[in-house]
Design a protein around this motif. Structure first.
Motif, PDB file in Angstrom:
ATOM      1  N   TRP A  68       0.838  -1.059  -0.165  1.00  0.00           N
ATOM      2  CA  TRP A  68      -0.054   0.095   0.063  1.00  0.00           C
ATOM      3  C   TRP A  68       0.763   1.310  -0.135  1.00  0.00           C
ATOM      4  N   LEU A  69       2.093   1.250   0.103  1.00  0.00           N
ATOM      5  CA  LEU A  69       3.103   2.236   0.406  1.00  0.00           C
ATOM      6  C   LEU A  69       3.383   3.222  -1.004  1.00  0.00           C
ATOM      7  N   CYS A  70       3.175   2.735  -2.219  1.00  0.00           N
ATOM      8  CA  CYS A  70       3.693   3.400  -3.132  1.00  0.00           C
ATOM      9  C   CYS A  70       2.530   4.467  -3.831  1.00  0.00           C
ATOM     10  N   GLY A  71       1.248   3.931  -3.621  1.00  0.00           N
ATOM     11  CA  GLY A  71       0.175   4.759  -4.020  1.00  0.00           C
ATOM     12  C   GLY A  71       0.119   6.181  -3.045  1.00  0.00           C
ATOM     13  N   PRO A  72       0.264   5.927  -1.574  1.00  0.00           N
ATOM     14  CA  PRO A  72       0.216   7.030  -0.881  1.00  0.00           C
ATOM     15  C   PRO A  72       1.681   7.943  -1.136  1.00  0.00           C
ATOM     16  N   VAL A  73       2.459   7.386  -1.280  1.00  0.00           N
ATOM     17  CA  VAL A  73       3.874   8.199  -1.705  1.00  0.00           C
ATOM     18  C   VAL A  73       3.670   8.812  -3.110  1.00  0.00           C
ATOM     19  N   ALA A  74       2.968   8.416  -4.068  1.00  0.00           N
ATOM     20  CA  ALA A  74       2.527   9.023  -5.365  1.00  0.00           C
ATOM     21  C   ALA A  74       1.525  10.225  -5.036  1.00  0.00           C
ATOM     22  N   GLY A  75       0.651   9.931  -3.657  1.00  0.00           N
ATOM     23  CA  GLY A  75      -0.257  10.873  -3.603  1.00  0.00           C
ATOM     24  C   GLY A  75       0.392  12.210  -2.943  1.00  0.00           C
ATOM     25  N   PHE A  76       1.283  12.122  -2.353  1.00  0.00           N
ATOM     26  CA  PHE A  76       2.097  13.320  -2.081  1.00  0.00           C
ATOM     27  C   PHE A  76       2.156  14.390  -3.014  1.00  0.00           C
ATOM     28  N   ILE A  77       2.286  14.055  -4.230  1.00  0.00           N
ATOM     29  CA  ILE A  77       2.610  14.749  -5.742  1.00  0.00           C
ATOM     30  C   ILE A  77       1.089  14.797  -6.342  1.00  0.00           C
ATOM     31  N   VAL A  78       0.466  13.642  -6.549  1.00  0.00           N
ATOM     32  CA  VAL A  78      -0.575  13.401  -7.391  1.00  0.00           C
ATOM     33  C   VAL A  78      -1.523  14.534  -6.651  1.00  0.00           C
ATOM     34  N   GLY A  79      -2.018  14.477  -5.558  1.00  0.00           N
ATOM     35  CA  GLY A  79      -3.260  14.908  -4.953  1.00  0.00           C
ATOM     36  C   GLY A  79      -3.040  16.462  -5.206  1.00  0.00           C
ATOM     37  N   PRO A  80      -2.102  17.119  -4.620  1.00  0.00           N
ATOM     38  CA  PRO A  80      -2.161  18.699  -4.648  1.00  0.00           C
ATOM     39  C   PRO A  80      -1.712  19.099  -5.988  1.00  0.00           C
ATOM     40  N   THR A  81      -0.812  18.420  -6.834  1.00  0.00           N
ATOM     41  CA  THR A  81      -0.527  18.752  -8.281  1.00  0.00           C
ATOM     42  C   THR A  81      -1.755  18.789  -8.949  1.00  0.00           C
ATOM     43  N   VAL A  82      -2.457  17.584  -9.060  1.00  0.00           N
ATOM     44  CA  VAL A  82      -3.783  17.353  -9.863  1.00  0.00           C
ATOM     45  C   VAL A  82      -4.767  18.547  -9.294  1.00  0.00           C
ATOM     46  N   GLY A  83      -4.784  18.709  -8.283  1.00  0.00           N
ATOM     47  CA  GLY A  83      -5.683  19.798  -7.572  1.00  0.00           C
ATOM     48  C   GLY A  83      -5.609  21.127  -8.217  1.00  0.00           C
ATOM     49  N   PHE A  84      -4.217  21.668  -7.863  1.00  0.00           N
ATOM     50  CA  PHE A  84      -3.691  22.768  -8.373  1.00  0.00           C
ATOM     51  C   PHE A  84      -3.983  23.181  -9.805  1.00  0.00           C
ATOM     52  N   PHE A  85      -3.566  21.938 -10.787  1.00  0.00           N
ATOM     53  CA  PHE A  85      -3.482  22.127 -12.070  1.00  0.00           C
ATOM     54  C   PHE A  85      -5.078  22.377 -12.766  1.00  0.00           C
ATOM     55  N   SER A  86      -5.997  21.472 -11.832  1.00  0.00           N
ATOM     56  CA  SER A  86      -7.281  21.390 -12.386  1.00  0.00           C
ATOM     57  C   SER A  86      -8.038  22.712 -11.979  1.00  0.00           C
ATOM     58  N   ASP A  87      -7.624  23.647 -10.941  1.00  0.00           N
ATOM     59  CA  ASP A  87      -8.015  24.558 -10.491  1.00  0.00           C
ATOM     60  C   ASP A  87      -7.966  25.812 -11.835  1.00  0.00           C
ATOM     61  N   ARG A  88      -6.792  25.535 -12.562  1.00  0.00           N
ATOM     62  CA  ARG A  88      -6.136  26.498 -13.555  1.00  0.00           C
ATOM     63  C   ARG A  88      -6.448  25.701 -15.028  1.00  0.00           C
ATOM     64  N   CYS A  89      -7.220  24.538 -15.143  1.00  0.00           N
ATOM     65  CA  CYS A  89      -7.285  23.996 -16.592  1.00  0.00           C
ATOM     66  C   CYS A  89      -8.211  25.002 -17.305  1.00  0.00           C
ATOM     67  N   ASN A  90      -7.643  25.098 -18.647  1.00  0.00           N
ATOM     68  CA  ASN A  90      -8.905  25.961 -19.302  1.00  0.00           C
ATOM     69  C   ASN A  90      -9.355  25.267 -20.513  1.00  0.00           C
TER      70      ASN A  90
END
Length: 499
Positions: free
Chosen positions: A59-81
């Motif tokens: 279960w470890l790699c998923g949350p490690v990826a989540g450190f980057i995926v969650g905030p990054t996807v959220g940030f860029f979805s706020d600004r996706c045109n």
């Protein structure tokens, strides 16, 4: 100041409550597969040879990826045109990856055989299948990765579209669809009949339990596809350029994701802390619920004798049935959360959830000790005591549906409202950052649960006992630290109020 209403109108036209409900169907589709993942995958990977003490590591790699995926996807979805909308491109891409990863998981035994695992029939061979286990873990990691990529934008989209109905309504709808997905997913996992309905799934390297997993995930792909289609059609997002062009000019570089952390809404640090403690207490149950039923309640062993393997598989199926009951109560509770929150405030609803979790973890620990002691001393067969223990285990699973409904809704609703109170332009980022308070506990539990259990002996009892201790700590920290989002922020809406 008079332009605030104009800005709000430019952000997203109001939609009907019925349409808002259908916009969130993708949450049910994702949760269907997530329910299968939670109920079946930890037990199944042990049949491929991965020891119980190391099962949590997958279960470890998923949350490690989540450190980057969650905030990054959220940030860029706020600004996706994109003309397709801000959130839907990320939701579509993530769902396609989910479908691919669950097929890799389902066919991992067959792929492992093709890559050189034993050719011996699975009905007689009980040893490890290391190549299948490797393929399985890779698929599992990608699945966790893509789940993170979908859930953040989906929650942010519900906050975007909720309009006059309020952030509370959006999160209640999301929690309800999650509950429905759980019910269907756990029912699918508990049925154990997919190998009969689709006998072609059974191969030389994939017997009944493997074929059941494969069949359940094939149905999950179809169900997710239907749910995704409904969401893509109903969620008519207005492109960002037509809403607030200024957002496109703000912090659009990749490293702006990290710079944006310092601009989080007031009150978010306390929400992140209590969310972290809450999930830290939950993850031992989430990771090991059906394994606990198979080991401590049914006294099975996935790598033991044929009788022990059968007992373990029966316990896993009963655990999935318990999670089905859990999800039914979760769905009922999610509907009642809003009137509860209005009466006693969001903070106290959250605190009550943590205290209920504490009681549940204590009950599981005590029941485990009674069950294993009775089995070892041959008392489990006296006066139907064993049946009483099994019924008690199902009762605990069911009751935990109440705090789980709070877990799935209240932290996200609180974060969404804090963002809305400061303009509502950071819904994706706030949801992604909140995801960090979920993946951090997952990393901690994944790294420590196996060694912690091994320190006190094999099994799940030590992890559940520790979870109970963390839950009571989270209860008191929530009382002291959570922001008091009360009726001062409420306005009338279709569900009765908004945080």
């Amino acid at each position: 100041m008079g332009s605030e209403d104009e800005v709000q109108d430019r952000r997203q036209p109001d939609i009907s409550l019925v349409r808002l409900i259908f916009c969130c169907t993708v949450a049910g589709g994702v949760q269907y597969g997530w329910a299968l993942q939670l109920s079946l995958l930890t037990p199944y990977v042990q049949t491929l040879g991965l020891p119980h003490a190391l099962a949590s590591i997958m279960w470890l790699c998923g949350p490690v990826a989540g450190f980057i995926v969650g905030p990054t996807v959220g940030f860029f979805s706020d600004r996706c045109n994109s003309s397709f909308g801000r959130r839907r491109p990320f939701i579509l891409t993530g769902c396609l990856i989910i479908c691919l990863s669950v097929m890799v998981i389902g066919y991992s035994s067959d792929i492992g055989t093709a890559l050189g695992d034993t050719k011996e029939n699975c009905s007689t061979y009980v040893g490890p299948r290391w190549k299948a286990a490797l393929i399985y873990v890779i698929g599992f990691w990608v699945l966790d990765f893509s789940n993170n990529a979908v859930q953040g934008p989906a929650r942010a989209m519900m906050a975007d579209l909720s309009g006059k109905h309020g952030c509370s309504a959006g999160n209640i709808i999301y929690a309800f669809w999650m509950a429905l997905g759980n019910v269907l997913g756990y029912a699918s996992g508990a049925s154990g009949a997919w190998h009969k309905l689709m006998p072609f799934l059974m191969t030389n390297s994939c017997c009944e339990s493997c074929a059941n997993l494969k069949g359940a995930f094939l149905v999950a792909v179809i169900f997710l596809g239907l749910c995704l289609t409904v969401t893509l059609i109903c969620a008519k997002e207005v492109p960002l350029s037509q809403l607030d062009a200024n957002v496109l000019q703000q912090n659009s570089g990749f490293f702006s994701v990290f710079k944006a952390f310092k601009n989080l809404p007031t009150g978010m640090p306390s929400v992140l802390l209590v969310t972290c403690l809450t999930w830290l207490a939950w993850f031992p149950f989430i990771l090991y619920n059906t394994d606990w039923m198979g080991r401590e309640i049914y006294h099975g062993d996935p790598s033991g004798t044929k009788y022990e393997i059968e007992a373990y598989n029966k316990g896993v199926q009963q655990g999935a049935f318990g999670l089905l009951l859990n999800s039914i109560l979760l769905g009922i509770t999610s509907i009642l959360l809003e009137p509860m929150r209005r009466k006693i405030t969001t903070r106290f609803v959250w605190v009550i959830g943590n205290f209920t979790l504490f009681l549940g973890m204590v009950a599981m620990t005590v029941l485990s000790l009674i069950s294993t002691h009775g089995y070892k001393t041959k008392l489990s067969y006296v006066a139907n005591g064993e049946e009483g223990i099994k019924i008690g285990a199902l009762a605990i699973f069911t009751i935990l549906g109440f705090p789980m409904a709070i877990l799935y809704s209240i932290p996200f609703a609180t974060a969404a409202q804090l963002a809305a109170n400061e303009g509502g332009t950071q819904q994706g980022l706030v949801t992604g950052v909140l995801n960090l308070s979920i993946v951090v506990p997952q990393v901690i539990v994944a790294l420590s649960a196996g060694p912690w259990d091994a320190l006190f002996g094999k099994g799940n009892i030590p992890a559940f006992a520790l979870a109970g201790g963390i839950a009571i700590v989270g209860t008191f920290v929530g009382l002291a630290k959570l922001p008091n989002i009360s009726n001062d922020y409420i306005k009338s809406d279709s569900f009765g109020s908004m945080h």
